[in-house]
Design a protein around this motif. Structure first.
Motif, short mmCIF file in Angstrom:
data_model
loop_
_atom_site.label_atom_id
_atom_site.label_comp_id
_atom_site.label_asym_id
_atom_site.label_seq_id
_atom_site.Cartn_x
_atom_site.Cartn_y
_atom_site.Cartn_z
N ARG A 284 -69.58 -32.82 11.34
CA ARG A 284 -69.87 -33.89 12.51
C ARG A 284 -70.04 -33.02 13.88
NH1 ARG A 284 -64.89 -37.97 15.00
NH2 ARG A 284 -66.25 -38.77 16.72
N LEU A 285 -69.46 -31.99 13.95
CA LEU A 285 -69.83 -31.11 15.29
C LEU A 285 -71.07 -30.77 15.32
CD1 LEU A 285 -66.51 -29.00 15.40
CD2 LEU A 285 -67.41 -30.79 17.20
N LEU A 286 -71.62 -30.23 13.96
CA LEU A 286 -73.01 -29.84 13.87
C LEU A 286 -73.92 -30.91 14.03
CD1 LEU A 286 -72.78 -27.23 10.99
CD2 LEU A 286 -73.26 -26.77 13.28
N ALA A 287 -73.64 -32.09 13.67
CA ALA A 287 -74.51 -33.38 13.83
C ALA A 287 -74.63 -33.62 15.29
CB ALA A 287 -73.92 -34.52 12.99
N MET A 288 -73.28 -33.39 16.13
CA MET A 288 -73.29 -33.75 17.39
C MET A 288 -74.42 -32.78 18.14
SD MET A 288 -69.07 -34.64 17.93
CE MET A 288 -69.35 -34.57 19.89
N GLN A 289 -74.44 -31.63 17.83
CA GLN A 289 -75.15 -30.63 18.46
C GLN A 289 -76.67 -30.90 17.86
OE1 GLN A 289 -73.81 -26.83 18.06
NE2 GLN A 289 -75.59 -25.85 18.86
N SER A 290 -77.00 -31.13 16.79
CA SER A 290 -78.28 -31.94 16.20
C SER A 290 -79.42 -31.02 16.22
CB SER A 290 -78.73 -33.10 16.72
OG SER A 290 -79.19 -32.96 18.18
N GLY A 291 -79.25 -29.57 15.98
CA GLY A 291 -80.13 -28.49 15.61
C GLY A 291 -81.15 -28.31 16.78
#
Length: 400
Positions: A284-291
């Motif tokens: 979820r945290l990586l998705a919030m950061q979104s690459g």
């Protein structure tokens, strides 16, 4: 950037983000990548002049005594730019170069930005930082200073094209820390300094520097001339295994990777294997950061005022702030390429397009363009296997 230490060690990250959002406090710098705003972090190359000559310089810096007309923004133009960034609530302005400390009005401009409420950081080679300069940096109010080290003494001096550069950089860091300025070391890995990674990390630990950032080679500026310096993808896996091991035990130091968001997926797989109960939180945290933030959460303004999608993408210009405000250029609804960059997962192709976790990464669009002639092609620096990009290793197919 992927803050490996925070993602691997913290069980409070989501709670912290919610707390800062709820009370509208100024979040710590490491949280900025998790905050979704419509305005980007801006890296401003304040000058092309530099007192060093680094092999991997993305902006093709020139000597500090160069008589070439740099066309640099005037103090007033820079202040107008800062006012515009404040008006759109840009979360941060990074003063970069060349060597930003060669610009006479650097402290004046930072004080102005801070007075208006714009958070700022400084990227420097730190060779010009004396005790007096460190005091000026502290007084000007920079929130953070990042310093590049390319290896231990011999390797660093070779990269920087100047004997004694390593010792000067390290001394500059020490002066900053004496003044209580938040600092960090940046290490750009190539096959020329691959064996120096552990040495630089040990130096960072020894000097009690609180942040270590590992950068991958991006093929911009002089970086295009040294593509064959890039490490192999098998080596990237070994590097991330080492980084993850160190990040799990990094006591009080943040270990961060940059310029390859596949690192986030690789880290997520490690969490899914060793701490499956935390995998959903990390995902979820990586998705919030979104690459990759290029053209979306990150922008670049060069020394002449040209606006680029990221600091490395100097070959593409969206406009110039002397002709239009940055805000007008960045939020131009008729700019088709900008629109695509803000919806990358719809357009990326080949391996990046097949990846079931591409919303966490999206690849490096600069490397893709240089390697494939297509900014939406696959990133040649992706080291994940077909099984890994299927999402099977993080149990993607087991979730609704």
């Amino acid at each position: 950037m992927i803050n490996c230490s925070k993602l691997l060690q913290s069980t409070q990250t989501l709670k912290e983000i919610k707390r800062y959002s709820a009370v509208k406090e100024e979040a710590p710098k490491w949280m900025l990548r998790f905050s979704k705003t419509s305005s980007p972090i801006v890296v401003w190359n304040v000058t092309r002049k530099c007192n060093l000559s680094c092999a991997h310089c993305y902006i093709n810096a020139v000597g500090e005594d160069s008589e070439e007309d740099m066309g640099e923004l005037t103090t007033r133009e820079a202040m107008d730019m800062i006012e515009d960034l404040v008006s759109i609530k840009s979360p941060m302005l990074a003063f970069s170069g060349g060597e930003p400390l060669l610009r006479d009005d650097i402290y004046e401009l930072n004080v102005y930005a801070m007075k208006l409420g714009l958070r700022t950081i400084l990227s420097t080679n730190s060779t010009l930082i004396t005790r007096e300069v460190a005091k000026k940096i502290k007084k000007a109010g920079f929130a953070y200073v990042g310093v590049s080290l390319d290896g231990s003494e011999e390797a660093h001096d070779k990269f920087r094209g100047a004997k004694g550069a390593f010792e000067k950089s390290l001394q500059g860091l020490r002066y900053l820390m004496e003044e209580g300025v938040r600092t960090g070391v940046r290490f750009a890995i190539t096959n020329q300094n691959y064996d120096e990674l552990s040495k630089v990390l040990e130096i960072t630990k020894r000097e009690k520097i609180p942040r270590f950032s590992l950068f991958q080679l991006v093929y911009g500026g002089r970086g295009k001339e040294i593509i064959d310096w890039d490490i192999f993808n098998e080596q990237r896996r070994d590097v991330m295994d080492y980084v993850i091991k160190e990040a799990r035990v990094s006591n009080g130091m943040n270990i961060v990777t940059a310029d390859n968001y596949a690192d986030g997926i690789y880290l997520l797989q490690n969490v899914a294997e060793h701490e499956p109960e935390r995998a959903a939180e990390v995902e979820r945290l990586l998705a919030m950061q979104s690459g990759c933030p290029a053209g979306d959460g990150l922008a670049n303004i060069d020394n002449r005022g040209d606006v680029h999608l990221c600091p490395y993408w100097q070959s593409r210009t969206m406009g110039n702030i002397r002709e239009k405000k940055f805000s007008e250029i960045w939020f131009d609804e008729e700019n088709e390429f900008l629109a695509k960059m803000r919806d990358k997962t719809r357009y990326i192709k080949d391996k990046c397009g097949r990846c079931k976790l591409n919303h966490l990464c999206m690849g490096c669009r600069v490397r893709a363009e240089v390697a494939n002639g297509d900014p939406f092609g696959e990133d040649p620096a992706c080291y994940l296997t077909e099984e890994e990009i299927s999402g099977a290793k993080v149990g993607l197919h087991d979730r609704s």
